[in-house]
Design an enzyme around this catalytic site. Structure first.
Site, PDB file in Angstrom:
ATOM      1  N   GLY A  76     -26.157  63.423 146.387  1.00 19.35           N
ATOM      2  CA  GLY A  76     -27.496  63.958 146.637  1.00 19.35           C
ATOM      3  C   GLY A  76     -28.580  63.483 145.689  1.00 19.35           C
ATOM      4  CD  GLU A 131     -26.497  68.472 141.362  1.00 17.30           C
ATOM      5  OE1 GLU A 131     -26.762  67.535 142.135  1.00 17.30           O
ATOM      6  OE2 GLU A 131     -25.703  69.358 141.649  1.00 17.30           O
ATOM      7  CG  ASP A 132     -28.616  67.468 145.290  1.00 23.66           C
ATOM      8  OD1 ASP A 132     -28.150  68.254 144.441  1.00 23.66           O
ATOM      9  OD2 ASP A 132     -28.043  67.246 146.371  1.00 23.66           O
ATOM     10  CG  ASP A 135     -27.961  76.956 146.379  1.00 21.18           C
ATOM     11  OD1 ASP A 135     -28.945  77.669 146.568  1.00 21.18           O
ATOM     12  OD2 ASP A 135     -26.981  76.959 147.154  1.00 21.18           O
ATOM     13  CG  PHE A 184     -29.351  74.183 154.232  1.00 25.93           C
ATOM     14  CD1 PHE A 184     -28.354  74.447 153.301  1.00 25.93           C
ATOM     15  CD2 PHE A 184     -29.392  72.934 154.824  1.00 25.93           C
ATOM     16  CE1 PHE A 184     -27.408  73.477 152.981  1.00 25.93           C
ATOM     17  CE2 PHE A 184     -28.454  71.953 154.516  1.00 25.93           C
ATOM     18  CZ  PHE A 184     -27.460  72.243 153.595  1.00 25.93           C
ATOM     19  CB  VAL A 185     -34.257  71.747 151.743  1.00 21.60           C
ATOM     20  CG1 VAL A 185     -35.322  72.818 151.855  1.00 21.60           C
ATOM     21  CG2 VAL A 185     -33.544  71.832 150.403  1.00 21.60           C
ATOM     22  CG  ASP A 191     -25.256  66.314 152.740  1.00 18.64           C
ATOM     23  OD1 ASP A 191     -25.438  66.925 151.662  1.00 18.64           O
ATOM     24  OD2 ASP A 191     -24.194  66.381 153.373  1.00 18.64           O
ATOM     25  NE  ARG A 197     -25.530  62.269 151.572  1.00 21.51           N
ATOM     26  CZ  ARG A 197     -25.182  63.296 150.812  1.00 21.51           C
ATOM     27  NH1 ARG A 197     -26.048  63.839 149.993  1.00 21.51           N
ATOM     28  NH2 ARG A 197     -23.968  63.803 150.873  1.00 21.51           N
TER      29      ARG A 197
HETATM   30  P1  IMP Z   1     -24.734  75.113 143.515  1.00 21.48           P
HETATM   31  O1  IMP Z   1     -23.429  74.804 142.871  1.00 21.48           O
HETATM   32  O2  IMP Z   1     -24.670  76.321 144.420  1.00 21.48           O
HETATM   33  O3  IMP Z   1     -25.911  75.165 142.578  1.00 21.48           O
HETATM   34  O4  IMP Z   1     -24.998  73.995 144.576  1.00 21.48           O
HETATM   35  C1  IMP Z   1     -25.314  72.747 144.254  1.00 21.48           C
HETATM   36  C2  IMP Z   1     -24.975  71.809 145.395  1.00 21.48           C
HETATM   37  O5  IMP Z   1     -24.964  72.446 146.685  1.00 21.48           O
HETATM   38  C3  IMP Z   1     -26.067  70.792 145.467  1.00 21.48           C
HETATM   39  O6  IMP Z   1     -25.780  69.722 144.614  1.00 21.48           O
HETATM   40  C4  IMP Z   1     -26.052  70.418 146.916  1.00 21.48           C
HETATM   41  O7  IMP Z   1     -25.104  69.421 147.140  1.00 21.48           O
HETATM   42  C5  IMP Z   1     -25.630  71.657 147.642  1.00 21.48           C
HETATM   43  N1  IMP Z   1     -26.801  72.404 148.168  1.00 21.48           N
HETATM   44  C6  IMP Z   1     -27.277  73.584 147.742  1.00 21.48           C
HETATM   45  N2  IMP Z   1     -28.342  73.968 148.447  1.00 21.48           N
HETATM   46  C7  IMP Z   1     -28.570  72.991 149.341  1.00 21.48           C
HETATM   47  C8  IMP Z   1     -29.563  72.786 150.370  1.00 21.48           C
HETATM   48  O8  IMP Z   1     -30.479  73.575 150.613  1.00 21.48           O
HETATM   49  N3  IMP Z   1     -29.437  71.626 151.071  1.00 21.48           N
HETATM   50  C9  IMP Z   1     -28.474  70.694 150.854  1.00 21.48           C
HETATM   51  N4  IMP Z   1     -27.543  70.838 149.911  1.00 21.48           N
HETATM   52  C10 IMP Z   1     -27.584  71.986 149.168  1.00 21.48           C
HETATM   53 MG    MG Z   2     -25.210  67.738 145.245  1.00 21.40          MG
END
Ligand code: IMP
Ligand code: MG
Length: 218
Positions: A76, A131-132, A135, A184-185, A191, A197
């Site tokens: 991402g 990081e992208d 969340d 969700f984006v 993706d 992407r």
């Molecule tokens: P976390 O571990 O919950 O912070 O999630 C991080 C990963 O979840 C990111 O690196 C993304 O790959 C994926 N992710 C979380 N939210 C989104 C979203 O809105 N769209 C796409 N991927 C997401």
């Molecule tokens: Mg990611």
């Protein structure tokens, strides 16, 4: 530049071409949108580019003399990382790491596993994890824990997007592109089922009611 010689003319025309490519907007990419899926632009490509340049300048300001190692989290972060790296003047190196979540839903399992490690040691280096999106924070918490054990000189985090409402783990990013609502984006590297992407901007993805069972897997 001496335009009288051939080399000068070549450089001049290349400069003109680059200028045109930088100022003329390419057509909106034709991203195939599947039936039942809808995308609505949230952050335009131009806003993203401007913000990434600001972050890049800030990073260099914070570490004026230091060689920097940007660690991109695959997949991402690739577009964010490539723009960010080119925006930071001075010595910058790149490495990549990849993680995946156990199970379908990181919200409930919260378990992360390394699927690709770095190529080189980070001991004594100034590292910026790129990081992208931040969340729940579970991915970043896991990554920071393992990278910290490798004794970098400094460890910082840059994320393009932050969804503070969804946070579970107590982690924060040092550099944030945009804080966004709990949607969700997709796009600019992010993706849904490996698609979207290649969207130039960031867009909210919504699924039709009958597809909600297959809700975006974060
Ligand atoms: P976390 O571990 O919950 O912070 O999630 C991080 C990963 O979840 C990111 O690196 C993304 O790959 C994926 N992710 C979380 N939210 C989104 C979203 O809105 N769209 C796409 N991927 C997401
Ligand atoms: Mg990611």
């Amino acid at each position: 530049m001496n335009l009288a010689d051939g080399r000068g003319r070549e450089l001049e025309s290349r400069f003109q071409l680059e200028k045109t490519m930088a100022t003329k907007k390419p057509a909106t990419p034709s991203v195939h949108i599947r039936p039942g899926e809808k995308v609505k632009v949230l952050i335009t490509r131009d806003r993203i580019h401007r913000r990434i340049l600001e972050i890049a300048k800030q990073i260099r300001k914070d570490f004026p003399e230091e060689p920097l190692l940007l660690v991109g989290v695959l997949k991402g972060a690739v577009f964010f990382l490539s723009d960010l790296a080119r925006g930071i003047p001075g010595e910058v190196s790149l490495d990549f790491i990849a993680v995946s979540s156990y199970g379908k839903d990181t919200k409930t399992s919260g378990q992360v596993r390394l699927t690709k490690d770095l190529d080189a040691s980070i001991e004594g280096r100034t590292v910026i994890v790129v990081e992208d999106i931040l969340d729940t924070g579970m991915t970043l918490q896991y990554l920071l824990r393992i990278l910290e054990q490798r004794k970098p000189k400094r460890l910082r985090v840059a994320v393009l997007l932050d969804k503070p409402e969804r946070r579970i783990a107590a982690v924060r990013a040092d550099y944030v592109g945009f804080s966004i609502p709990n949607e969700f984006v997709v796009g600019f590297g992010l993706d849904y089922a490996e698609r979207y992407r290649n969207l130039h901007g960031v867009a909210v993805l919504s699924l039709k009611a009958q597809d909600k069972a297959g809700k975006p897997d974060r």
